[in-house]
Design a protein around this motif. Structure first.
Motif, PDB file in Angstrom:
ATOM      1  N   ALA A 171       0.827  -1.206   0.000  1.00  0.00           N
ATOM      2  CA  ALA A 171       0.000   0.000   0.000  1.00  0.00           C
ATOM      3  C   ALA A 171       0.863   1.258   0.000  1.00  0.00           C
ATOM      4  N   MET A 172       1.943   1.245   0.772  1.00  0.00           N
ATOM      5  CA  MET A 172       2.838   2.403   0.818  1.00  0.00           C
ATOM      6  C   MET A 172       3.524   2.634  -0.534  1.00  0.00           C
ATOM      7  N   ARG A 173       3.937   1.552  -1.187  1.00  0.00           N
ATOM      8  CA  ARG A 173       4.555   1.697  -2.512  1.00  0.00           C
ATOM      9  C   ARG A 173       3.577   2.317  -3.497  1.00  0.00           C
ATOM     10  N   ALA A 174       2.343   1.857  -3.469  1.00  0.00           N
ATOM     11  CA  ALA A 174       1.331   2.418  -4.373  1.00  0.00           C
ATOM     12  C   ALA A 174       1.104   3.894  -4.066  1.00  0.00           C
ATOM     13  N   HIS A 175       1.061   4.233  -2.800  1.00  0.00           N
ATOM     14  CA  HIS A 175       0.865   5.627  -2.403  1.00  0.00           C
ATOM     15  C   HIS A 175       2.043   6.488  -2.858  1.00  0.00           C
ATOM     16  N   MET A 176       3.258   5.995  -2.655  1.00  0.00           N
ATOM     17  CA  MET A 176       4.437   6.755  -3.051  1.00  0.00           C
ATOM     18  C   MET A 176       4.510   6.924  -4.566  1.00  0.00           C
ATOM     19  N   GLY A 195       1.918   7.258  -6.472  1.00  0.00           N
ATOM     20  CA  GLY A 195       0.963   8.332  -6.730  1.00  0.00           C
ATOM     21  C   GLY A 195       1.530   9.692  -6.382  1.00  0.00           C
ATOM     22  N   VAL A 196       2.231   9.779  -5.267  1.00  0.00           N
ATOM     23  CA  VAL A 196       2.839  11.047  -4.852  1.00  0.00           C
ATOM     24  C   VAL A 196       3.895  11.478  -5.879  1.00  0.00           C
ATOM     25  N   ALA A 197       4.713  10.545  -6.337  1.00  0.00           N
ATOM     26  CA  ALA A 197       5.739  10.875  -7.332  1.00  0.00           C
ATOM     27  C   ALA A 197       5.099  11.352  -8.626  1.00  0.00           C
ATOM     28  N   SER A 198       3.995  10.727  -9.015  1.00  0.00           N
ATOM     29  CA  SER A 198       3.298  11.138 -10.231  1.00  0.00           C
ATOM     30  C   SER A 198       2.748  12.562 -10.097  1.00  0.00           C
ATOM     31  N   LEU A 199       2.162  12.855  -8.943  1.00  0.00           N
ATOM     32  CA  LEU A 199       1.653  14.211  -8.710  1.00  0.00           C
ATOM     33  C   LEU A 199       2.787  15.228  -8.701  1.00  0.00           C
ATOM     34  N   GLN A 200       3.913  14.854  -8.126  1.00  0.00           N
ATOM     35  CA  GLN A 200       5.055  15.752  -8.081  1.00  0.00           C
ATOM     36  C   GLN A 200       5.568  16.048  -9.497  1.00  0.00           C
ATOM     37  N   ASP A 201       5.637  15.037 -10.337  1.00  0.00           N
ATOM     38  CA  ASP A 201       6.056  15.248 -11.724  1.00  0.00           C
ATOM     39  C   ASP A 201       5.097  16.189 -12.440  1.00  0.00           C
ATOM     40  N   HIS A 202       3.806  15.995 -12.206  1.00  0.00           N
ATOM     41  CA  HIS A 202       2.798  16.864 -12.819  1.00  0.00           C
ATOM     42  C   HIS A 202       2.976  18.303 -12.328  1.00  0.00           C
ATOM     43  N   ASP A 203       3.206  18.472 -11.016  1.00  0.00           N
ATOM     44  CA  ASP A 203       3.406  19.815 -10.468  1.00  0.00           C
ATOM     45  C   ASP A 203       4.636  20.485 -11.070  1.00  0.00           C
ATOM     46  N   HIS A 204       5.712  19.718 -11.260  1.00  0.00           N
ATOM     47  CA  HIS A 204       6.921  20.293 -11.854  1.00  0.00           C
ATOM     48  C   HIS A 204       6.664  20.773 -13.282  1.00  0.00           C
ATOM     49  N   SER A 205       5.893  20.012 -14.040  1.00  0.00           N
ATOM     50  CA  SER A 205       5.604  20.446 -15.406  1.00  0.00           C
ATOM     51  C   SER A 205       4.697  21.673 -15.399  1.00  0.00           C
TER      52      SER A 205
END
Length: 73
Positions: free
Chosen positions: A36-41, A43-53
């Motif tokens: 569950a933590m891996r899946a959450h992380m 998702g967080v990494a994906s959101l962070q990439d989106h925020d950077h773009s």
């Protein structure tokens, strides 16, 4: 071996078996939590990439606006 010693050994073996079952249950729970933590992380990494773009796009727009208004140093 006398009967008392045999009974004592059996008691200890049963206690060890119970402890091992508890540890196996704990390990199973920890594995599920890690998945569950891996899946959450992820998702967080994906959101962070989106925020950077998004931030990069905003910087480009800000640079264009500054150029149009001659605010560039």
């Amino acid at each position: 071996m006398n009967e008392k010693v045999e009974n004592l050994i059996l008691e200890h073996l049963r206690a060890m078996r119970a402890d091992m079952r508890k540890m196996a249950d704990d390990i199973h729970t920890l594995r599920a939590e890690m998945i569950a933590m891996r899946a959450h992380m992820t998702g967080v990494a994906s959101l962070q990439d989106h925020d950077h773009s998004d931030i990069a796009a905003i910087k480009v727009r800000l640079d264009r606006i500054e150029n149009r208004l001659d605010l560039v140093d």
